[in-house]
Design a protein around this motif. Structure first.
Motif, mmCIF file in Angstrom:
data_model
loop_
_atom_site.group_PDB
_atom_site.id
_atom_site.type_symbol
_atom_site.label_atom_id
_atom_site.label_comp_id
_atom_site.label_asym_id
_atom_site.label_seq_id
_atom_site.Cartn_x
_atom_site.Cartn_y
_atom_site.Cartn_z
ATOM 1 N N PRO A 214 -6.501 0.265 3.755
ATOM 2 C CA PRO A 214 -6.719 -0.618 4.982
ATOM 3 C C PRO A 214 -5.528 -1.221 5.249
ATOM 4 C CG PRO A 214 -7.337 -1.776 3.016
ATOM 5 C CD PRO A 214 -7.002 -0.295 2.455
ATOM 6 N N PHE B 222 8.837 -6.974 6.482
ATOM 7 C CA PHE B 222 9.109 -6.984 5.265
ATOM 8 C C PHE B 222 10.417 -6.540 4.869
ATOM 9 C CE2 PHE B 222 9.194 -4.863 0.761
ATOM 10 C CZ PHE B 222 8.297 -5.922 0.247
ATOM 11 N N SER C 145 19.456 -4.584 -0.706
ATOM 12 C CA SER C 145 19.961 -3.430 -1.553
ATOM 13 C C SER C 145 20.017 -3.774 -2.988
ATOM 14 C CB SER C 145 21.524 -3.571 -0.851
ATOM 15 O OG SER C 145 21.464 -2.949 0.344
ATOM 16 N N VAL D 136 20.197 -0.505 1.554
ATOM 17 C CA VAL D 136 19.224 -0.262 2.566
ATOM 18 C C VAL D 136 19.554 0.030 3.821
ATOM 19 C CG1 VAL D 136 17.615 -1.669 0.996
ATOM 20 C CG2 VAL D 136 19.043 -2.725 2.701
ATOM 21 N N GLY D 137 21.072 -0.188 4.098
ATOM 22 C CA GLY D 137 21.243 0.169 5.451
ATOM 23 C C GLY D 137 21.574 1.488 5.839
ATOM 24 N N VAL E 69 9.635 0.644 7.711
ATOM 25 C CA VAL E 69 8.937 -0.908 7.734
ATOM 26 C C VAL E 69 8.323 -1.253 9.032
ATOM 27 C CG1 VAL E 69 9.236 -2.975 6.790
ATOM 28 C CG2 VAL E 69 10.451 -0.884 5.426
ATOM 29 N N ASP E 70 9.296 -1.328 9.694
ATOM 30 C CA ASP E 70 8.954 -1.753 11.073
ATOM 31 C C ASP E 70 8.271 -0.939 12.249
ATOM 32 O OD1 ASP E 70 9.939 -4.206 10.144
ATOM 33 O OD2 ASP E 70 11.745 -4.301 10.962
ATOM 34 N N ARG F 48 1.345 -0.382 8.726
ATOM 35 C CA ARG F 48 1.492 -0.791 7.391
ATOM 36 C C ARG F 48 0.112 -0.640 6.744
ATOM 37 N NH1 ARG F 48 4.229 -6.171 6.500
ATOM 38 N NH2 ARG F 48 5.996 -4.964 7.059
ATOM 39 N N VAL F 49 0.230 0.157 5.625
ATOM 40 C CA VAL F 49 -1.186 0.364 4.809
ATOM 41 C C VAL F 49 -1.065 -0.441 3.299
ATOM 42 C CG1 VAL F 49 -2.140 2.060 6.143
ATOM 43 C CG2 VAL F 49 -0.504 2.645 4.100
ATOM 44 N N GLU F 50 -2.173 -0.763 2.678
ATOM 45 C CA GLU F 50 -2.273 -1.050 1.513
ATOM 46 C C GLU F 50 -3.094 -0.334 0.359
ATOM 47 O OE1 GLU F 50 -0.588 -5.722 0.887
ATOM 48 O OE2 GLU F 50 -2.815 -5.174 1.629
ATOM 49 N N MET G 56 2.229 -0.908 -0.878
ATOM 50 C CA MET G 56 2.225 -1.113 0.462
ATOM 51 C C MET G 56 3.323 -0.254 1.026
ATOM 52 S SD MET G 56 2.649 -4.660 2.414
ATOM 53 C CE MET G 56 4.335 -4.843 2.065
ATOM 54 N N MET H 95 0.688 8.077 0.879
ATOM 55 C CA MET H 95 1.321 7.029 1.431
ATOM 56 C C MET H 95 2.971 7.028 0.976
ATOM 57 S SD MET H 95 -0.080 3.423 0.168
ATOM 58 C CE MET H 95 1.025 2.437 0.635
ATOM 59 N N TYR I 61 6.880 1.422 0.031
ATOM 60 C CA TYR I 61 8.119 0.604 -0.144
ATOM 61 C C TYR I 61 7.840 -0.730 -0.927
ATOM 62 C CZ TYR I 61 6.331 -1.163 4.259
ATOM 63 O OH TYR I 61 5.532 -1.925 5.361
ATOM 64 N N ALA I 62 6.930 -0.803 -1.367
ATOM 65 C CA ALA I 62 6.560 -2.199 -2.125
ATOM 66 C C ALA I 62 5.376 -2.063 -3.146
ATOM 67 C CB ALA I 62 6.247 -3.330 -1.119
ATOM 68 N N GLU J 264 6.323 -6.863 -3.923
ATOM 69 C CA GLU J 264 7.638 -6.662 -4.133
ATOM 70 C C GLU J 264 8.362 -5.482 -3.854
ATOM 71 O OE1 GLU J 264 9.507 -9.526 -4.926
ATOM 72 O OE2 GLU J 264 7.910 -10.671 -6.064
ATOM 73 N N GLN J 265 9.609 -5.283 -3.606
ATOM 74 C CA GLN J 265 10.369 -3.946 -3.497
ATOM 75 C C GLN J 265 9.970 -3.374 -4.632
ATOM 76 O OE1 GLN J 265 14.226 -4.936 -1.795
ATOM 77 N NE2 GLN J 265 15.106 -4.701 -3.762
#
Lengths: 128, 411
Positions: A36, A45, A49, B104-105, B127-128, B132-134, B169, B220, B223-224, B228-229
Motif C-alpha cells: 500500500p 526521502f 552517499s 548517490v549523485g 525516489v521522487d 512510493r510503496v511499502e 520502502m 519492488m 531504497y529504504a 532508513e536507507q
C-alpha cells in the motif's frame, strides 16, 4: 529525512510474565496484502552517499607447510574462514569442490597445485 | 479481516537481551586472542564462530566468512520483535568485488533489452518520480539453516540466522518497466548489481523473474528498509524485493535491469540455486534422475525465541513460550506447539499482523511436570501448507523448514 516506521513500539516497556492460557485458535491472517502506498510517508526521502571500509581477514590456514598451495591459490576469491567453517568431507567431495572452483567459478588454479590443495583439505577437513 | 485477539504489540515484546547469546571467550582458530565467539549447535561442526563488530553499519554479528562477507544475525535478535534492525540484518555476498563508495549523485539504474525506451534513471528519478510503496517482508537466504543438514552439504554453514524481516520502502518494479515500455514477446526480466567476480571470466551474479511475476505490483525496488536507507552490505542504494521468494532473487546494489525475450540461461538461473521439483524440495542423497528447477517460493517456518536448549523451567508453574513464524509465500494461518515431543498440539496466540509476508509473533503458556521437555513448534500457512516433521535434503541444502525442537528441563 527519516521516517520511523515500526520500531517505535518495540522500544516500549515490557509486560513480562503475563500469562495466557491456550485460549483458542487465532484468526487466520487475511489482511490485505502489500505494497500500500503509505499515507503517512514523507514527501521526500533523501539518500546520502556512503563510503565504508570492509575488514580483511586475519585468519590463515593452519597447520604444516602443506598449506602453501591452498594459501597461494584460494585466498584471492574468499577468506580462509569459508573453508575452516565447513564440516568434514570425503576426499572425493573435496576434489569436487576444488574442481567446481576451477571450472565453474574460474579460479586460476594450476592443475599441478590441485593435488596439494586436496591433500590439505583431506588432512584438515577430511572425513573417513 | 478479523483480529479477535485482544493482545497488543506490547504484550508480545521480548525483553531485550532475554535468551541472549551465550558468549564465551577465546577461539580455537580465529581472530585475535580473547575475541568473543559463539557456539552454533551444528551437528557436523565446527561449532565455534567469531562474533564480529568489524563490519560497517553493523552491530555484533556472527562471522561466517569475512570476504566476501557472510554475516549471520544472532538469534536473540528475533526475540525482540518482528522487525530485524538494519544493523543486525544478515549479510550474504557471492563475489568479493563490492563497491565501498557509492555516490548517490552519479549512481544510475539502467533498464535495457526488449523495451521501447532504454532508461538510465537517477536515484532522484526513482525516489521522487514514481509512486512510493511499502511492504513488510521476510528476506531469507535459500541456504538458511544449511549447517543442520545431514548428511552435510558444502556451502555457508548457517544456523537459523540467515533471515530477517523489514519494512521495505521503494517503488514498484512494474512502474519502472512501464516507463521503459516492455515490448511484446518479452519473457523474463533479469537483474544485476554493482558487485563483480574477482576473476573476470567468472559468472557475474544475475537473477531473473518471469515477466508476469516482475509485473505483479508486489515486486519492488527498495531504497529504504525500516525507515532508513539500506546498509551498504544489504544492498545500498537499491535492492530488489521479491516478497515470499528466497533472497537469491533480491538482487543487491541493483543497477541494471534487462528485459529478455527468451528464458535466462545464465549460470545463476540455469545451474545454481536449483532444487528438486518434489514436495518440500526433498530427495535422497545420491538420487539421480531428479528434475531440478530454480528455487522459488519460501515455505513456512516457526521458532521459539525466548527459550534455548538447556533452559530450565519451574515444574508445575506457568511459563510463557514465545517466538516468531512466517508463512513463506503467504501469511501465517496458525502456529501450534507441543510439549510432549509432537503427540499433542496446542494452539498459540498470534501477535499483530504486519502483512502476509512478515514475521509474526506467537505465544502460549505451558505448564509441565518435572522432567525433560521437548518443545516443538509448527506453522501452517494460509494455503494450508504445514512444516514437515522430517528435514528435507537436496544437494544445495536449500529450503530447510522442518519443525524445530527446543529441549528444556522442568524442575
Amino acid at each position: 529525512m527519516r521516517i520511523s516506521v515500526m520500531q517505535v513500539g518495540f522500544a516500549a516497556a515490557v509486560l513480562a510474565g503475563l500469562v495466557l492460557a491456550f485460549i483458542g485458535h487465532p484468526e487466520p491472517s487475511d489482511l490485505p496484502t502489500t505494497t500500500p502506498t503509505s499515507p503517512n510517508a514523507p514527501q521526500t526521502f533523501a539518500l546520502k552517499s556512503v563510503s565504508v571500509e570492509l575488514p580483511t581477514s586475519e585468519v590463515i590456514f593452519p597447520g604444516p607447510a602443506n598449506a602453501t598451495a591452498i594459501t597461494a591459490n584460494c585466498l584471492s576469491c574468499h577468506s580462509a574462514g569459508m573453508v575452516l567453517t565447513q564440516p568434514n568431507f570425503s576426499r572425493a567431495a573435496w576434489t569436487g569442490e576444488v574442481e567446481k572452483m576451477i571450472h565453474t567459478y574460474k579460479a586460476p588454479i594450476a592443475e599441478s597445485d590441485v593435488t596439494a590443495i586436496v591433500d590439505y583439505l583431506q588432512a584438515t577437513k577430511g572425513s573417513k | 479481516m478479523t483480529k479477535t485477539t485482544a493482545t497488543t504489540r506490547r504484550f508480545f515484546l521480548g525483553q531485550a537481551g532475554a535468551g541472549g547469546l551465550a558468549l564465551v571467550s577465546g577461539s580455537a582458530w580465529s581472530g585475535p586472542a580473547g575475541a568473543e565467539t559463539v557456539d552454533l549447535p551444528l551437528p557436523g561442526g565446527p561449532q565455534a564462530r567469531a562474533i564480529t563488530t568489524a563490519f560497517p553499519q553493523k552491530a555484533a554479528m556472527i562471522l561466517q566468512r569475512t570476504r566476501p562477507p557472510l554475516l549471520e544475525t544472532p538469534f536473540a535478535v528475533f526475540d525482540r520483535g518482528v522487525f530485524t534492525p538494519n544493523d543486525s540484518f544478515y549479510v550474504r555476498w557471492h563475489w568479493a568485488v563490492i563497491p565501498t563508495d557509492i555516490d548517490v549523485g552519479t549512481f544510475r539504474l539502467s533498464v535495457r533489452g526488449h523495451v521501447d525506451r532504454e532508461l538510465s534513471m537517477t536515484l532522484k528519478d526513482i525516489v521522487d518520480g514514481l509512486p512510493r510503496v511499502e511492504l513488510a517482508a521476510v528476506n531469507q537466504c535459500s541456504g538458511n539453516s544449511r549447517g543442520f543438514t545431514e548428511p552435510a552439504v558444502a556451502g555457508a554453514q548457517w544456523a537459523n540466522g540467515a533471515m530477517g524481516n523489514a519494512r521495505w520502502m521503494g517503488v514498484r518494479l512494474r512502474d519502472v518497466l512501464d516507463r521503459a515500455g516492455v515490448k511484446a514477446g518479452a519473457r523474463q526480466v533479469r537483474f544485476a548489481g554493482l558487485d563483480e567476480p574477482v576473476v573476470s571470466d567468472a559468472p557475474k551474479f544475475m537473477k531473473s523473474l518471469a515477466l508476469d511475476h516482475a509485473r505483479d505490483g508486489e515486486v519492488m525496488i527498495a531504497y529504504a528498509m525500516n525507515g532508513e536507507q539500506l546498509p551498504l552490505l544489504n544492498g545500498f542504494p537499491l535492492r530488489l524485493v521479491v516478497p515470499g521468494w528466497y533472497s537469491t532473487y533480491w538482487v543487491k546494489m541493483l543497477d541494471r535491469i534487462e528485459v529478455l525475450d527468451k528464458p535466462d540461461d545464465n549460470f545463476w538461473m540455469a545451474s545454481a540455486y536449483l532444487i528438486p521439483d518434489t514436495p518440500g524440495a526433498d530427495m535422497k542423497p545420491g538420487q539421480t534422475g531428479v528434475k531440478m528447477v530454480p528455487i522459488n517460493k519460501m515455505v513456512p517456518r516457526s521458532f521459539v525465541t525466548n527459550l534455548k536448549d538447556g533452559a530450565t523451567l519451574k515444574a508445575g508453574a506457568k511459563a510463557l513460550v514465545r517466538g516468531i513464524a512466517f508463512g513463506g509465500s503467504t501469511g501465517v494461518k496458525s502456529v501450534e506447539i507441543s510439549i510432549d515431543g509432537g503427540t499433542r498440539w496446542l494452539p498459540t496466540t498470534l501477535g499483530p499482523d504486519e502483512g502476509k509476508y512478515s514475521f509474526r509473533q506467537w505465544q502460549a503458556e505451558i505448564v509441565s511436570a518435572a522432567g525433560a521437555l521437548s518443545i516443538k513448534v509448527r506453522c501452517v500457512n494460509s494455503d494450508g501448507l504445514a512444516q514437515p516433521v522430517t528435514q528435507n535434503w537436496n544437494p544445495g541444502a536449500f529450503m530447510h523448514n522442518a519443525i524445530e525442537t527446543v529441549r528444556v528441563t522442568a524442575a
